[in-house]
Scaffold this motif. Structure first.
Motif, mmCIF file in Angstrom:
data_model
loop_
_atom_site.group_PDB
_atom_site.id
_atom_site.type_symbol
_atom_site.label_atom_id
_atom_site.label_comp_id
_atom_site.label_asym_id
_atom_site.label_seq_id
_atom_site.Cartn_x
_atom_site.Cartn_y
_atom_site.Cartn_z
ATOM 1 N N ILE A 24 0.837 -1.199 0.000
ATOM 2 C CA ILE A 24 0.000 0.000 0.000
ATOM 3 C C ILE A 24 0.873 1.251 0.000
ATOM 4 O O ILE A 24 0.624 2.207 -0.742
ATOM 5 C CB ILE A 24 -0.939 0.001 1.220
ATOM 6 N N ASP A 25 1.921 1.230 0.812
ATOM 7 C CA ASP A 25 2.771 2.413 0.964
ATOM 8 C C ASP A 25 3.591 2.708 -0.283
ATOM 9 O O ASP A 25 3.868 3.870 -0.588
ATOM 10 C CB ASP A 25 3.715 2.214 2.157
ATOM 11 N N VAL A 26 4.003 1.668 -1.026
ATOM 12 C CA VAL A 26 4.926 1.871 -2.145
ATOM 13 C C VAL A 26 4.219 2.251 -3.440
ATOM 14 O O VAL A 26 4.852 2.782 -4.357
ATOM 15 C CB VAL A 26 5.781 0.602 -2.378
ATOM 16 N N CYS A 27 2.929 2.006 -3.548
ATOM 17 C CA CYS A 27 2.221 2.226 -4.817
ATOM 18 C C CYS A 27 2.424 3.664 -5.312
ATOM 19 O O CYS A 27 2.070 4.614 -4.606
ATOM 20 C CB CYS A 27 0.731 1.932 -4.659
ATOM 21 N N PRO A 28 2.985 3.853 -6.502
ATOM 22 C CA PRO A 28 3.310 5.207 -6.982
ATOM 23 C C PRO A 28 2.095 6.119 -7.120
ATOM 24 O O PRO A 28 2.222 7.343 -6.993
ATOM 25 C CB PRO A 28 3.943 4.948 -8.356
ATOM 26 N N THR A 29 0.933 5.541 -7.385
ATOM 27 C CA THR A 29 -0.267 6.346 -7.616
ATOM 28 C C THR A 29 -1.314 6.174 -6.514
ATOM 29 O O THR A 29 -2.442 6.632 -6.665
ATOM 30 C CB THR A 29 -0.906 5.960 -8.967
ATOM 31 N N ILE B 272 3.707 8.082 -13.230
ATOM 32 C CA ILE B 272 4.026 6.854 -13.948
ATOM 33 C C ILE B 272 5.532 6.664 -14.106
ATOM 34 O O ILE B 272 6.025 5.538 -14.222
ATOM 35 C CB ILE B 272 3.317 6.856 -15.329
ATOM 36 N N GLY B 273 6.282 7.752 -14.071
ATOM 37 C CA GLY B 273 7.735 7.644 -14.187
ATOM 38 C C GLY B 273 8.134 7.114 -15.550
ATOM 39 O O GLY B 273 7.668 7.600 -16.573
ATOM 40 N N VAL C 46 4.888 9.561 -22.417
ATOM 41 C CA VAL C 46 4.780 9.945 -21.002
ATOM 42 C C VAL C 46 6.101 9.723 -20.284
ATOM 43 O O VAL C 46 6.582 10.580 -19.530
ATOM 44 C CB VAL C 46 3.648 9.152 -20.311
ATOM 45 N N ALA C 47 6.716 8.563 -20.525
ATOM 46 C CA ALA C 47 7.992 8.252 -19.885
ATOM 47 C C ALA C 47 9.077 9.238 -20.305
ATOM 48 O O ALA C 47 9.897 9.674 -19.481
ATOM 49 C CB ALA C 47 8.412 6.824 -20.227
ATOM 50 N N LEU C 48 9.092 9.611 -21.580
ATOM 51 C CA LEU C 48 10.062 10.601 -22.049
ATOM 52 C C LEU C 48 9.788 11.972 -21.426
ATOM 53 O O LEU C 48 10.719 12.738 -21.162
ATOM 54 C CB LEU C 48 10.012 10.694 -23.578
ATOM 55 N N GLY C 49 8.529 12.261 -21.172
ATOM 56 C CA GLY C 49 8.196 13.510 -20.500
ATOM 57 C C GLY C 49 8.687 13.544 -19.061
ATOM 58 O O GLY C 49 8.966 14.616 -18.518
ATOM 59 N N ASN C 50 8.805 12.371 -18.465
ATOM 60 C CA ASN C 50 9.283 12.274 -17.087
ATOM 61 C C ASN C 50 10.793 12.078 -17.002
ATOM 62 O O ASN C 50 11.355 12.072 -15.901
ATOM 63 C CB ASN C 50 8.589 11.106 -16.380
ATOM 64 N N ALA C 51 11.441 11.892 -18.154
ATOM 65 C CA ALA C 51 12.877 11.632 -18.184
ATOM 66 C C ALA C 51 13.668 12.923 -18.005
ATOM 67 O O ALA C 51 13.124 14.026 -18.185
ATOM 68 C CB ALA C 51 13.246 10.973 -19.513
ATOM 69 N N PRO C 52 14.955 12.828 -17.665
ATOM 70 C CA PRO C 52 15.795 14.025 -17.607
ATOM 71 C C PRO C 52 15.814 14.738 -18.961
ATOM 72 O O PRO C 52 15.729 14.101 -20.013
ATOM 73 C CB PRO C 52 17.182 13.465 -17.262
ATOM 74 N N THR C 53 15.911 16.035 -18.929
ATOM 75 C CA THR C 53 15.913 16.822 -20.165
ATOM 76 C C THR C 53 17.277 16.713 -20.834
ATOM 77 O O THR C 53 18.273 17.240 -20.333
ATOM 78 C CB THR C 53 15.584 18.290 -19.877
ATOM 79 N N THR C 54 17.302 16.022 -21.958
ATOM 80 C CA THR C 54 18.531 15.880 -22.739
ATOM 81 C C THR C 54 18.199 16.128 -24.205
ATOM 82 O O THR C 54 17.029 16.100 -24.613
ATOM 83 C CB THR C 54 19.131 14.468 -22.607
ATOM 84 N N ALA C 55 19.228 16.335 -25.007
ATOM 85 C CA ALA C 55 19.026 16.547 -26.437
ATOM 86 C C ALA C 55 18.398 15.324 -27.075
ATOM 87 O O ALA C 55 17.536 15.443 -27.962
ATOM 88 C CB ALA C 55 20.362 16.875 -27.107
#
Length: 246
Positions: free
Chosen positions: A94-99, A133-134, A206-215
């Motif tokens: 319960i505690d670990v669920c990301p959402t 979602i990471g 979505v995952a790319l939106g959550n990723a570090p900003t790189t070229a």
């Protein structure tokens, strides 16, 4: 490799045939995630395990990393003793669920579950869910990863369950470049194909939106800014907006 559902159905079919050879004629039907069968409750009542707070079935000797298959037959059988629960006061799942999809013990809000959102849900993913979602692009098993009972789980040697096509090491920008033909080819025999190419791209956006900003990340997103799918385009624009805010 073969789809794991087909693999399990074949094995259950073989078992049903063996039973039929002993007690013919036998009426039966085999299920492996192929019909709305209340399999976890049936498995619990059959003494195979208990339903954990994350809603998965737990076997005290093997954890929860397994599939459930059923054979419905028309033979009168002895009634088993239901399994007792052994989660105790543990709330790790319960505690670990990301959402926070597990709203109470044995109660899951599928609308918040990453596995549902990335695999079964059609159309746009709710905006408020996207940052949570990471980098998960097909399902989420965090609730099982932290379960103490899974220390008893054993890795299978079955080839059909091994990673294929370097999916366990590929980068998001590489996966985002797959056209539909390549997606179908590389996911042949894999449950990933269930998501379809559009959802696959939506999830990776979505995952790319959550990723570090790189070229590399920005370049990958720009390649699909004018994608033929409105769903993909909308998620790409959201992802670019996330990087713009940073």
């Amino acid at each position: 490799g073969r789809d794991y559902h087909k693999l399990m159905r074949n094995r259950l079919q073989k078992l049903a045939t063996q039973i039929n050879d002993e007690v013919a004629p036998l009426g039966y039907r085999v299920f492996v995630d192929s019909a709305p069968v209340l399999e976890r409750a049936l498995a619990r009542n059959a003494g195979l395990g208990w339903i954990g707070k994350h809603t998965c079935l737990i076997d005290r000797h093997g954890g929860s990393w397994f599939f459930i298959g059923e054979i419905y037959i028309d033979l009168p059988l002895p009634i088993d003793t239901p399994a007792s629960a052994h989660c105790g006061t543990c709330t790790r799942c319960i505690d670990v669920c990301p959402t926070q999809a597990i709203t109470a013990p044995q109660r899951l809000d599928a609308r918040r579950c990453i596995s549902y959102l990335t695999i079964e849900h059609d159309g746009a993913i709710p905006v408020e869910m996207r940052p949570l979602i990471g980098n998960r692009i097909y399902g989420c098993d965090d609730c099982q990863l932290v379960c103490p009972w899974n220390k008893f789980a054993k890795r299978t040697d079955e080839a059909d369950f091994r990673a294929r096509n370097n999916l366990d090491t590929a980068r998001l920008d590489q996966l985002f470049a797959w056209d539909e033909a390549e997606f179908l080819r590389r996911t042949e025999g894999s449950p990933i194909r269930r998501s379809g190419h559009e959802r696959w791209l939506r999830n990776i956006a979505v995952a790319l939106g959550n990723a570090p900003t790189t070229a590399e990340t920005l370049s990958a997103l720009q390649t699909r800014a004018d994608d033929a799918s409105p769903v993909v385009r909308e998620h790409v624009q959201w992802a670019l907006g996330q990087h713009g805010q940073r």
